[in-house]
Design a protein around this motif. Structure first.
Motif, mmCIF file in Angstrom:
data_model
loop_
_atom_site.group_PDB
_atom_site.id
_atom_site.type_symbol
_atom_site.label_atom_id
_atom_site.label_comp_id
_atom_site.label_asym_id
_atom_site.label_seq_id
_atom_site.Cartn_x
_atom_site.Cartn_y
_atom_site.Cartn_z
ATOM 1 N N SER A 1 1.082 9.579 4.348
ATOM 2 C CA SER A 1 2.414 8.960 4.277
ATOM 3 C C SER A 1 3.385 9.865 3.517
ATOM 4 C CB SER A 1 2.335 7.575 3.635
ATOM 5 O OG SER A 1 2.233 7.671 2.235
ATOM 6 N N LEU A 2 2.882 10.533 2.478
ATOM 7 C CA LEU A 2 3.735 11.457 1.704
ATOM 8 C C LEU A 2 4.147 12.646 2.559
ATOM 9 C CD1 LEU A 2 2.180 11.746 -1.868
ATOM 10 C CD2 LEU A 2 4.273 10.600 -1.152
ATOM 11 N N GLU B 1 -6.256 18.671 3.093
ATOM 12 C CA GLU B 1 -7.128 19.801 2.759
ATOM 13 C C GLU B 1 -8.444 19.694 3.530
ATOM 14 O OE1 GLU B 1 -7.417 20.503 -1.518
ATOM 15 O OE2 GLU B 1 -5.648 19.251 -1.756
ATOM 16 N N ARG C 1 -16.633 15.048 0.572
ATOM 17 C CA ARG C 1 -15.936 15.919 1.520
ATOM 18 C C ARG C 1 -15.686 17.252 0.841
ATOM 19 N NH1 ARG C 1 -10.336 13.985 3.179
ATOM 20 N NH2 ARG C 1 -11.453 12.298 4.163
ATOM 21 N N PHE D 1 0.826 -1.208 0.000
ATOM 22 C CA PHE D 1 0.000 0.000 0.000
ATOM 23 C C PHE D 1 0.859 1.256 0.000
ATOM 24 C CE2 PHE D 1 -2.403 3.296 2.201
ATOM 25 C CZ PHE D 1 -3.483 3.380 1.355
ATOM 26 N N PHE D 2 1.641 1.446 1.077
ATOM 27 C CA PHE D 2 2.519 2.620 1.139
ATOM 28 C C PHE D 2 3.720 2.409 0.219
ATOM 29 C CE2 PHE D 2 0.596 2.850 5.490
ATOM 30 C CZ PHE D 2 -0.127 4.009 5.261
ATOM 31 N N ARG E 1 -12.325 14.095 -5.177
ATOM 32 C CA ARG E 1 -13.431 13.613 -4.366
ATOM 33 C C ARG E 1 -14.683 14.426 -4.628
ATOM 34 N NH1 ARG E 1 -11.995 10.751 0.196
ATOM 35 N NH2 ARG E 1 -9.783 10.706 0.549
ATOM 36 N N GLY F 1 -12.748 10.091 10.236
ATOM 37 C CA GLY F 1 -13.344 9.333 9.135
ATOM 38 C C GLY F 1 -12.491 9.349 7.881
ATOM 39 N N LEU F 2 -11.195 9.168 8.042
ATOM 40 C CA LEU F 2 -10.306 9.176 6.888
ATOM 41 C C LEU F 2 -10.385 7.837 6.157
ATOM 42 C CD1 LEU F 2 -7.190 10.925 8.463
ATOM 43 C CD2 LEU F 2 -9.196 11.939 7.398
ATOM 44 N N ASP F 3 -9.827 7.778 4.932
ATOM 45 C CA ASP F 3 -9.839 6.536 4.167
ATOM 46 C C ASP F 3 -8.453 6.251 3.600
ATOM 47 O OD1 ASP F 3 -9.466 7.964 1.736
ATOM 48 O OD2 ASP F 3 -11.576 8.446 1.744
ATOM 49 N N SER F 4 -8.383 5.225 2.759
ATOM 50 C CA SER F 4 -7.076 4.741 2.314
ATOM 51 C C SER F 4 -6.330 5.781 1.476
ATOM 52 C CB SER F 4 -7.241 3.452 1.531
ATOM 53 O OG SER F 4 -8.073 3.668 0.417
ATOM 54 N N ILE F 5 -7.051 6.557 0.706
ATOM 55 C CA ILE F 5 -6.375 7.570 -0.109
ATOM 56 C C ILE F 5 -5.779 8.651 0.797
ATOM 57 C CG2 ILE F 5 -6.757 9.369 -1.852
ATOM 58 C CD1 ILE F 5 -8.646 7.410 -3.203
ATOM 59 N N ASP F 6 -6.509 8.962 1.867
ATOM 60 C CA ASP F 6 -5.964 9.894 2.854
ATOM 61 C C ASP F 6 -4.689 9.329 3.469
ATOM 62 O OD1 ASP F 6 -8.090 11.715 2.603
ATOM 63 O OD2 ASP F 6 -9.330 10.501 3.924
ATOM 64 N N ALA F 7 -4.703 8.016 3.742
ATOM 65 C CA ALA F 7 -3.526 7.388 4.353
ATOM 66 C C ALA F 7 -2.296 7.567 3.465
ATOM 67 C CB ALA F 7 -3.789 5.907 4.606
ATOM 68 N N LEU F 8 -2.487 7.451 2.134
ATOM 69 C CA LEU F 8 -1.361 7.655 1.203
ATOM 70 C C LEU F 8 -0.865 9.093 1.267
ATOM 71 C CD1 LEU F 8 -1.946 5.870 -2.223
ATOM 72 C CD2 LEU F 8 -0.169 5.444 -0.532
ATOM 73 N N GLU F 9 -1.814 10.025 1.295
ATOM 74 C CA GLU F 9 -1.439 11.446 1.383
ATOM 75 C C GLU F 9 -0.672 11.711 2.679
ATOM 76 O OE1 GLU F 9 -1.480 13.879 -0.678
ATOM 77 O OE2 GLU F 9 -2.595 12.878 -2.263
#
Lengths: 474, 92
Positions: free
Chosen positions: B55-56, B20, A439, A225-226, A410, B45-53
């Motif tokens: 991590s960056l 954002e 969002r 994933f990461f 989004r 309520g974050l999701d997987s795409i947020d997790a990638l952001e």
């Protein structure tokens, strides 16, 4: 019951074959998967794989449909194939939300059950495959089982034009042939496949699973994933590898600094990207950074993968063998394009505008406005709105794409409701995939509907601009 | 009331900027609340795409590469507090 016969490729000659073997070029001792372990990597042979599939198939109940919810990629493949042998159709739900699973299970009859591989809260009939003791013998299986070409291997779900998720039937021949065609084009020799996409997604299924059964792919059993997970998985394969990913994951990989002059060179032979098109300039930059070619696959749930391109070299998509495009002229505003191919049992409508260059090549226009695509999850705006308005306490509401110019952005929403943003978001997340939950969700006194009750895109975008301006001046 | 430490506030600012987020400010993120579980009270309520952001942003700011295959991943990513603890441990 399973019958065995000599394995052969369906496309080997011109006479139509009634069956296609589960593994196209079956070689008992050849690797089918690589299992990462603490100290390195373990090879699983095609023979071992078939043993597991057979043993599991014998343990499963007779049923017409089962929801395959396994998270481990290899386990998903074993279950997928065991269900195939059993004559049970794999249902691939669009998300794991409890309500979605319940709705689907209800629709597919009394014998329908869930099958998963890790503890899972589930209030429908289910089997935890990790709890089943399988009798694996060490006998060598001489040939791979044949599966009827017309057997309903899987049903995927997508957002239909009516706004209700639509079931897309995938017969065995459709899946097998697509993977053969993709492999012929993208995998010249046995190659390890490292995929960031889940096996349940049609793109992940066709590439990371079916190219393993029907082509030159060897599954690396991972779901990195990461960025650091991706480089770890690639270094673990110990052989030439291809990364199967999406623009979102690739962007993160490039921007993270996980690949730099200090890291050891990755065994990358190529990168495959799908779910959203990459601009040529980005594709070229990625190729330079990763020092390998980058191919994109174009497809949709209905047709499956249908064209490829090496983006920096050519923006034209080259159709896979046998595909033909048909343009209908009945509607001037949205000319509908459908795709047909010998392995598709019915023509598939495409959700994009397409400029055909010659019989085998086309350019992609914009996606029809109704479809939102975030991280490979697609939904129609109509469907999302239906889910929003279904929530008790929502008087009115609209989901839309705010104008911010990103490749994949989004959705946002306006609601007329006494509920808080958090409550609306929590209610929606029970129904739709997290990445598609809007969002921000902005509460407004009313929506700018016109005299006929219609809400135009223009009015929505205007309201959005006003809101943004007000916020900036606050 | 927020009980963020100074480091946690700094990380909260990184999250707000990376994602954002518009409806919440850095000091409003509750240090122990789940980041991802939308059904939990006070969750972002974050999701997987947020997790990638995330991590960056963390790689850039702290030079720490997050890993999902880490057995402790779920506990690392649980809250602002656990994420901050992980980053400090990595850099410590």
């Amino acid at each position: 019951m399973t019958t065995y016969s000599t394995s052969r490729l369906a496309s080997d000659n011109n006479t139509p074959q009634a069956t296609t073997p589960l593994i196209a070029d079956y070689m008992p001792n050849a690797p089918i998967a690589l299992q990462p372990t603490k100290g390195g990597v373990l090879t699983i042979t095609q023979n071992e794989f078939l043993q597991r599939v057979n043993a599991l198939s014998q343990k499963l109940p007779s049923a017409d449909f089962a929801l395959n919810l396994c998270e481990d990629r290899f386990q998903f493949l074993v279950v997928f194939c065991a269900l195939l042998l059993k004559g049970t159709t794999n249902l691939l739900p669009p998300n794991r939300q409890p309500l979605t699973l319940k709705d689907i299970a209800k629709e597919y009859g009394d014998t329908c059950y869930c099958i998963f591989d890790s503890p899972n809260k589930c209030d429908i009939a289910h089997i935890d495959v990790s709890q089943l003791a399988l009798d694996i013998t060490l006998e060598e299986i001489a040939t791979a089982p044949n599966i009827s070409n017309t057997q309903m291997a899987a049903i995927a779900f997508t957002s239909g034009s009516t706004g209700k998720p639509k079931a897309i039937n995938k017969r065995w021949q459709t899946l097998a042939t697509t993977a053969q065609l993709l492999s012929q084009r993208l995998l010249k020799a046995p190659t390890a496949l490292v995929a960031t996409v889940p096996p349940q997604h049609m793109y992940g299924l066709e590439t990371s699973l079916l190219m393993v059964l029907q082509g030159n792919g060897i599954m690396h059993n991972s779901h990195p994933f990461f960025p650091a997970d991706i480089t770890n998985a690639l270094c673990n394969t110990g052989m030439p590898s291809i990364l199967i990913s999406t623009p979102i994951h690739l962007r993160a990989l490039i921007k993270s600094g996980a690949i730099n002059s200090d890291t050891k060179p990755l065994p990358l032979q190529g990168v495959i990207s799908a779910t959203a098109p990459l601009p040529a300039s980005l594709a070229e930059a990625y190729e330079n950074m990763l020092a390998c070619p980058l191919w994109e696959i174009y497809g949709c749930t209905e047709a499956g993968s249908m064209a490829t391109r090496q983006t920096h070299a050519n923006m034209q998509w080259a159709l896979l063998e046998g595909f033909k495009l048909h343009h209908s002229t009945t509607d001037n505003t949205h000319p509908q394009v459908t795709a047909s191919a010998p392995h598709l049992f019915e023509p598939a409508p495409l959700g994009d505008t397409i400029e055909q260059l010659d019989e085998n090549h086309f350019l992609l226009g914009s996606r029809h406005q109704d479809i939102i695509n975030v991280g490979g999850k697609r939904a129609s705006v109509a469907d999302l709105n239906r889910q929003l308005l279904d929530i008790p306490g929502i008087e009115d509401g609209a989901i839309f794409l705010p104008p911010n110019g990103k490749i994949e952005s989004r959705p946002a929403a306006f609601v007329v409701s006494a509920l808080s943003e958090h409550e609306v978001r929590a209610a929606l997340s029970k129904r739709i995939d997290a990445t598609l939950v809007p969002r921000p969700i902005i509460s407004v006194p009313n929506l700018p509907r016109n005299s006929t009750g219609k809400l135009t895109q223009q009015a929505l975008q205007q309201l959005w601009k006003t809101q943004q301006r007000d916020k900036a001046t606050q | 009331m927020s009980e963020q430490t100074e480091q946690e506030r700094e990380l909260a600012e990184v999250l707000i900027e990376a994602l954002e987020l518009e409806d919440i400010s850095a000091e409003e993120i509750i240090a122990q609340a789940p980041l991802f579980d939308i059904n939990a009270p006070d969750s972002l309520g974050l999701d997987s795409i947020d997790a990638l952001e995330i991590s960056l942003a963390i790689a850039k700011k702290y030079q720490v590469q997050l890993k999902a295959d880490d057995e402790n991943n779920k506990s690392i990513f649980y809250s602002l507090r656990s994420l901050n603890q992980y980053i400090q441990d990595q850099n410590g």
